[in-house]
Design an enzyme around this catalytic site. Structure first.
Site, mmCIF file in Angstrom:
data_model
loop_
_atom_site.group_PDB
_atom_site.id
_atom_site.type_symbol
_atom_site.label_atom_id
_atom_site.label_comp_id
_atom_site.label_asym_id
_atom_site.label_seq_id
_atom_site.Cartn_x
_atom_site.Cartn_y
_atom_site.Cartn_z
ATOM 1 N N TYR A 151 -8.242 -9.141 -5.087
ATOM 2 C CA TYR A 151 -8.193 -8.593 -6.439
ATOM 3 C C TYR A 151 -8.148 -7.064 -6.349
ATOM 4 O O TYR A 151 -8.641 -6.462 -5.409
ATOM 5 C CB TYR A 151 -9.317 -9.088 -7.338
ATOM 6 N N CYS A 152 -7.467 -6.455 -7.304
ATOM 7 C CA CYS A 152 -7.233 -5.013 -7.348
ATOM 8 C C CYS A 152 -6.709 -4.478 -6.009
ATOM 9 O O CYS A 152 -7.301 -3.593 -5.403
ATOM 10 C CB CYS A 152 -8.510 -4.273 -7.740
ATOM 11 N N PRO A 153 -5.582 -5.041 -5.532
ATOM 12 C CA PRO A 153 -5.049 -4.596 -4.238
ATOM 13 C C PRO A 153 -4.541 -3.160 -4.302
ATOM 14 O O PRO A 153 -4.054 -2.703 -5.336
ATOM 15 C CB PRO A 153 -3.899 -5.576 -3.982
ATOM 16 N N LYS A 164 -10.957 -8.342 2.926
ATOM 17 C CA LYS A 164 -11.279 -7.101 2.207
ATOM 18 C C LYS A 164 -12.729 -7.101 1.729
ATOM 19 O O LYS A 164 -13.219 -8.087 1.188
ATOM 20 C CB LYS A 164 -10.331 -6.956 1.007
#
Length: 282
Positions: A151-153, A164
């Site tokens: 999420y939110c790369p 991550k």
């Protein structure tokens, strides 16, 4: 001059002001955090305050990016998050949805570029450099590259073995720069990812959104405790941050906002509250 030396000099400020808001609990609202960083950008940008490290933790909050508010079935996605006990807000900067909870440490490095310009990548690299030094004693080394299924790369995702645990962003305002990182320290990175994955499933509905949102894979996210195979607490990392800054021969000054900053804070808080309300209106 070697790049690491440039970054070391950026972090080796004569004085670092420390604002530790990691223990304020559930009453400390995430919108207050965005107003805090805007206030600090303003006062540090004008050099009314020394460079500052602010640390903060929020309970069960999902922070959406502006782009998330354009999802075709946003309200359904928000209802799903609220049903899981999360509050949903929209931040005043870029990026996409992230999870904040008691196991996520957020750090802001707030610097002035009034005298010397700080390039965008230099700000990111300074945070990466600091994290490398802080995690070294744990035997943890990471890569800084985009994890597209997280999420939110972003370009400055921090990961170990493809999993991550952190993401970095920046906020620039009135000559001040806030380099912000969220660190998943404890708990399950995969469970946090599932929450955002399901949010997008609900919020996309059957329509095809104009913007490309990530297809979140819980297997590519983890907490530092999971990656280290041993407990690492938020307070552990906060202590390590202070030790790192002390090792740069900096004087550390613990403080809260000044009277002048409090007046600025009230203005910025009202602004982020108004923007959040407008962004969530459907």
């Amino acid at each position: 001059m070697k790049e690491n030396e440039k970054l070391r000099q950026l972090l080796a400020q004569p004085k670092w002001r420390i604002i530790d808001q990691t223990t304020l609990g559930g009453a400390f609202h995430a919108l207050q955090s965005f107003a805090m960083d805007d206030t600090l950008c303003s006062s540090i940008g004008s050099e009314d305050s020394p460079p500052t490290v602010r640390a903060w933790v929020h309970h069960k909050t999902i922070v959406l990016g502006i782009q998330d508010t354009r999802l075709p079935a946003l309200n359904e996605g928000i209802k799903h998050l609220e049903d899981q006990g999360y509050e949903v807000i929209v931040r005043n900067s870029g990026g996409l949805a992230v999870v904040l909870d008691e196991g996520v440490l957020n750090l802001s490095l707030v610097l002035s570029e009034k005298e010397n310009k700080i390039e965008i990548d230099q700000g990111y690299d300074a945070m990466v450099y600091m994290m490398e030094r802080i995690l070294e004693p744990y035997g943890l080394t990471f890569e800084a590259k985009e994890i597209s299924a997280s999420y939110c790369p972003g370009k400055y995702d921090l990961s170990i073995d493809g999993k991550k645990f952190a993401g970095i962003s920046q906020r620039r305002l009135r000559g001040g720069i806030a380099v912000q990182i969220y660190l998943c320290v404890t708990g399950s990175g995969g469970e946090r990812a599932k929450l955002i994955r399901d949010f997008y499933k609900k919020a996309k509905s059957d329509e095809s959104p104009k913007f490309s949102y990530p297809t979140v894979d819980p297997d590519v996210m983890a907490s530092l405790s999971e990656l280290a195979g041993k407990p690492i607490s938020v307070s552990d990392l906060m202590k390590d941050v202070l030790l790192f800054l002390k090792d740069q021969d900096a004087d550390l000054l613990s403080s809260q906002l000044s009277i002048t900053e409090i007046n600025q804070y009230d203005y910025y808080l009202q602004r982020v509250v108004d923007r959040n309300k407008k962004a969530l209106e459907q």
